[in-house]
Design an enzyme around this catalytic site. Structure first.
Site, PDB file in Angstrom:
ATOM      1  N   CYS A  92       0.584   9.618   2.950  1.00  0.00           N
ATOM      2  CA  CYS A  92      -0.749   9.868   2.388  1.00  0.00           C
ATOM      3  C   CYS A  92      -1.022  11.381   2.284  1.00  0.00           C
ATOM      4  O   CYS A  92      -0.450  12.027   1.423  1.00  0.00           O
ATOM      5  CB  CYS A  92      -1.813   9.126   3.198  1.00  0.00           C
ATOM      6  N   HIS A 112      -0.105   3.532   3.827  1.00  0.00           N
ATOM      7  CA  HIS A 112       0.027   3.872   5.253  1.00  0.00           C
ATOM      8  C   HIS A 112       0.833   2.817   6.021  1.00  0.00           C
ATOM      9  O   HIS A 112       0.233   1.922   6.622  1.00  0.00           O
ATOM     10  CB  HIS A 112      -1.362   3.937   5.890  1.00  0.00           C
ATOM     11  N   GLU A 121       2.196   3.144   8.877  1.00  0.00           N
ATOM     12  CA  GLU A 121       1.917   3.262  10.324  1.00  0.00           C
ATOM     13  C   GLU A 121       0.640   2.533  10.722  1.00  0.00           C
ATOM     14  O   GLU A 121       0.409   2.280  11.900  1.00  0.00           O
ATOM     15  CB  GLU A 121       1.843   4.755  10.707  1.00  0.00           C
TER      16      GLU A 121
END
Lengths: 147, 255
Positions: free
Chosen positions: B89, B219, B221
């Protein structure tokens, strides 16, 4: 159709301009002595210019009198003024202004005006080089040098 | 076998460093959060992740200031040695603004421009699906070809664009387009809402030519454990998204 250009700057220190200046210093642009920034707006509208400018500066979303200063047009000085704008325009600004009662607006665009105080033989060329190196991304933005 | 050691780079304004480090550890690697002004020798790490957030408050534009930070010179040097560098990002925006991705010329060749979305101007959050369309690289070797991942996005500037008309063809030819937005059946489309931001060719992630540096807008994660995924069990069971980080580990161990 009448047009007007609005420039809005901060009364308080401008963190974006300060950060940009330090980054440019670090990148080796020692000829840049000072850097200022203003929000730039250009409007095309029908009707009386004075009346429009009075309304647009009081509409609150572009100018907050508690922290902003504004002018229609720029004062002359030794700096090089560069306007950076996105190539693709969106209708967000004009839609917001119309919803706030600014029905006479036909066209609205925005950008950032950078005022570069440069100590160099060819101030314009140096300022353009500085702008291209950090202040814009040529893949989606364009630059216009005012002087 | 020694676990790879990952530097999760932290610039002022980042906000995804903790979950990124958790993903690194969940994938079986070691890691630590490393500040932008660190005195550590970055060459001692095996790989690098630039996490999401708003580095330097996105001053000027997303990723622009962090890209010029001296620490990025050190990361550029390590990337040149073939070490993996992942930008997620805002980290992707930093990598694009450095020119490390796509990295074909010594200049900034692309931009992550403001989203184009028919309904919402600016910042946009949603869940998307992305398809692994690239080769088996540093971040995809544990994924199947055409495998679809379910990931969140949260950005205002996620539209991959370039003014170089031939660049996208070159990226395709070089297998540098790694993930594209797609529907739940894996059909790629650049139309909203499948592509949430107007990105050219539905691109969600691009790598450099070698494949060891990748800029990804969604994202992974934030969706490593089932409990992070909407309508899923509230468990610590890992999702398929962990395999992006496991790929990074495999790549380092094979080097």
């Amino acid at each position: 159709m009448t047009s007007s250009e609005l420039f809005v700057s901060l009364k308080v220190p401008d963190n974006i301009a300060i950060t940009a200046f330090h980054a440019l210093e670090r990148m080796g642009f020692s000829s840049l002595k000072r850097l200022e920034r203003k929000d730039y707006y250009k409007f095309e509208f029908s009707g009386d210019k004075k009346n429009f400018e009075n309304k647009i500066s009081n509409v609150d979303i572009l100018v907050n009198a508690n922290k902003h200063m504004f002018s229609f047009g720029l004062e002359k000085n030794d700096a090089v003024d560069i306007i950076i704008q996105d190539i693709e325009k969106n209708n967000g600004l004009i839609n917001s202004l119309k919803s706030l009662g600014m029905k006479s607006i036909k066209k609205a665009e925005r950008g950032t005006l950078w005022r570069l105080y440069v100590d160099a033989q060819d101030k314009k060329k140096t300022a353009e080089q500085i702008a291209k190196s950090l202040l814009m991304n040529e893949n989606y933005q364009v630059m216009r040098v005012l002087k | 076998m020694k676990k790879p050691n990952i530097a999760v780079m932290y610039f002022p304004g980042n906000n995804c460093e903790t979950e990124t480090l958790k993903a690194v550890k969940a994938a079986g690697m070691n890691g630590m959060i490393v500040r932008w002004n660190t005195k550590l020798n970055l060459s001692e790490f095996d790989g690098y992740i630039i996490p999401g957030g708003w580095a330097y408050e996105d001053r000027i534009r997303a990723g622009a200031i962090a890209a010029k930070d001296p620490v990025m010179n050190a990361i550029r040097k390590e990337a040149g040695k073939g070490k993996p560098v992942l930008g997620i990002c805002n980290g992707a925006q930093v990598l694009i603004e450095t020119g490390l991705v796509p990295g074909l010329k010594d200049k900034v060749e692309m931009a992550l421009a403001p989203n184009i979305n028919p309904f919402i101007s600016g910042y946009y959050n949603t869940w998307v699906r992305v398809k692994n369309v690239g080769r088996k690289g540093a971040f995809t070797n544990a994924l199947g070809k055409d495998e679809v991942l379910h990931l969140p996005i949260a950005h205002g500037e996620g539209r991959f664009v370039t003014r170089d008309k031939s660049l996208i063809k070159t990226l395709e030819k070089n297998n540098q387009i790694i993930f594209q937005y797609c529907d739940e059946n894996g059909k790629v489309s650049d139309k909203f809402p499948i592509t949430p931001n107007g990105s050219t060719m539905a691109i969600a992630a691009i790598s450099n030519k070698k494949g060891n540096v990748m800029a990804i807008m969604p994202h992974p994660e934030r969706a490593i454990f089932e409990r992070q995924v909407p309508y899923s069990a509230k468990t610590d069971k890992k999702t398929d998204n962990i395999r992006i980080f496991e790929s990074m580990k495999n790549y380092i161990l094979k080097k």
